[in-house]
Design an enzyme around this catalytic site. Structure first.
Site, mmCIF file in Angstrom:
data_model
loop_
_atom_site.group_PDB
_atom_site.id
_atom_site.type_symbol
_atom_site.label_atom_id
_atom_site.label_comp_id
_atom_site.label_asym_id
_atom_site.label_seq_id
_atom_site.Cartn_x
_atom_site.Cartn_y
_atom_site.Cartn_z
ATOM 1 N N GLU A 111 109.537 5.403 -36.976
ATOM 2 C CA GLU A 111 110.134 6.515 -36.239
ATOM 3 C C GLU A 111 109.397 6.752 -34.928
ATOM 4 O O GLU A 111 109.925 7.364 -34.013
ATOM 5 C CB GLU A 111 110.128 7.793 -37.091
ATOM 6 C CG GLU A 111 111.036 8.879 -36.552
ATOM 7 C CD GLU A 111 111.290 9.982 -37.562
ATOM 8 O OE1 GLU A 111 110.553 10.973 -37.533
ATOM 9 O OE2 GLU A 111 112.210 9.840 -38.380
ATOM 10 N N HIS A 144 105.276 -10.006 -57.696
ATOM 11 C CA HIS A 144 106.435 -10.478 -58.468
ATOM 12 C C HIS A 144 107.749 -10.043 -57.839
ATOM 13 O O HIS A 144 108.790 -10.105 -58.490
ATOM 14 C CB HIS A 144 106.328 -9.982 -59.906
ATOM 15 C CG HIS A 144 105.188 -10.597 -60.665
ATOM 16 N ND1 HIS A 144 105.264 -11.843 -61.229
ATOM 17 C CD2 HIS A 144 103.933 -10.160 -60.909
ATOM 18 C CE1 HIS A 144 104.115 -12.146 -61.811
ATOM 19 N NE2 HIS A 144 103.285 -11.136 -61.625
ATOM 20 N N LYS A 155 122.479 12.769 -36.251
ATOM 21 C CA LYS A 155 122.588 14.204 -36.556
ATOM 22 C C LYS A 155 123.796 14.826 -35.863
ATOM 23 O O LYS A 155 124.528 15.634 -36.451
ATOM 24 C CB LYS A 155 121.316 14.930 -36.123
ATOM 25 C CG LYS A 155 120.096 14.650 -36.983
ATOM 26 C CD LYS A 155 118.913 15.472 -36.498
ATOM 27 C CE LYS A 155 117.687 15.245 -37.367
ATOM 28 N NZ LYS A 155 116.515 16.027 -36.880
#
Length: 341
Positions: free
Chosen positions: A140, A171, A296
């Site tokens: 960000e 794994h 937004k």
């Protein structure tokens, strides 16, 4: 704020409106809105309005909930650990400055060598949320395509951060790291286990078993394994291409004395300052986040459409074909969803 209003309604329904001032606190820079909401301004915790959310762990935004969880005496040690790295970053010469060195390595890996990702690999289950936190702090902050002056950059910035604790990652995605794409790795180990276990008759303790992997994986990445070595081990020739490791894959090891609050504060501060160093070198603003704002603003349009369609029966309009189709279907199929009491 919708969550806050939901909690206010829950408290009010049970205890009356006067209970809000006694049972809710706020962390805000706007005391007028705090009081308007119904919270006593004396129960508001202030913080600096120039601190971005992802950097606010050491402000009231982080310290209040952490203090409620662990007690302030513990959180104070966390803050002192972070402060120690602040002072180190401020005063240490570049050649011995840990955030500076790590930041420069990241710039080298991303912008010069062209490696787009970074794996954060703590060999401790207690740090399972560390990589996701750094994802936000890093991506960000440095996910930018223009300089601080608004000029498009001629090079790549930012890293794609991901990670998992220890052997979970081994794994999961280590196969790609060892024999697929080159992904620089941060290995984070701890000297003292929080819960030491040793079974009588075993060669090593549980923590030593874990740390054996911590020390082995960077060596495997760095040195790999050649076809000649495999031939000496009598590996069948058809398997040699599959068992060859190219090596020369970058990583670094960070070894913490223990996972106490002080050391965790140091760890977080190292990464925060490292990210800032990258931004300084790239010439970008690591402290704005305009990329978040477009989503937004579009969400506001969707919110208005949902309200208009549910309350007034208005058709979906003003969106592209794909979104219009999905929104229409969503409204149709959610119309009969029973409301909770």
């Amino acid at each position: 704020m919708l969550n806050a209003r939901t909690l206010r309604e829950w408290i009010t329904a049970s205890l009356g409106p006067q209970a809000v001032a006694k049972h809710m606190v706020a962390i805000s820079t706007n005391l007028t809105l705090v009081e308007k909401f119904g919270i006593d301004p004396n129960n508001a915790f202030a913080f600096w309005d120039w601190v971005g959310g992802r950097y606010s762990v050491c402000s009231a935004v982080g310290v209040l909930p952490l203090s409620l969880q662990y007690g302030f005496s513990v959180v104070e040690k966390f803050l002192k650990g972070a402060s120690s790295i602040d002072q180190h970053f401020y005063s240490a010469p570049f050649a011995k400055n840990l955030p500076v060195l790590l930041g420069l390595l990241s710039v080298w890996n991303v912008s010069f060598l062209g490696f787009p990702a970074r794996a954060i690999l703590p060999y401790s289950q207690a740090l399972e949320k560390f990589a996701p936190h750094i994802q936000q702090v890093s991506m960000e902050s440095n996910g930018k395509g223009v300089s601080i002056n608004g000029v498009p950059l001629p090079y790549e910035t930012g890293e794609i951060d991901f990670g998992e604790p220890g052997t979970n990652g081994q794994h999961s995605f280590y196969q790609l790291i060892h024999q697929g794409r080159v992904i620089p790795c941060d290995f984070i180990g701890v000297v003292k286990s929080q819960l030491p276990v040793y079974l009588e008759g075993e060669m090593v303790s549980n923590h030593d078993e874990l740390m054996s992997n911590f020390f082995a994986q960077p060596d495997a990445l760095a040195y790999g394994k050649t076809a000649g070595q495999l031939l000496k081990e009598s590996v069948p020739r058809p398997l040699i291409p599959h068992k060859t490791f190219s090596g020369n894959r970058p990583s670094f090891n960070l070894l913490l004395p223990s996972l106490n609050a002080y050391n965790i504060g140091q760890l977080l501060a190292i990464y925060e300052h490292r990210i800032a160093v990258e931004g300084f070198v790239w010439g970008i603003n690591s402290f704005d986040q305009w990329g978040v704002e477009l989503g937004k603003s579009l969400a506001t349009q969707v919110r208005k459409q949902l309200h208009a369609s549910r309350k007034k029966g208005e058709p979906v309009e003003g969106f592209n074909f794909s979104t219009t189709t999905m929104l229409t279907r969503y409204l149709q199929e959610s119309a009969d969803v029973p409301k909770e009491d």
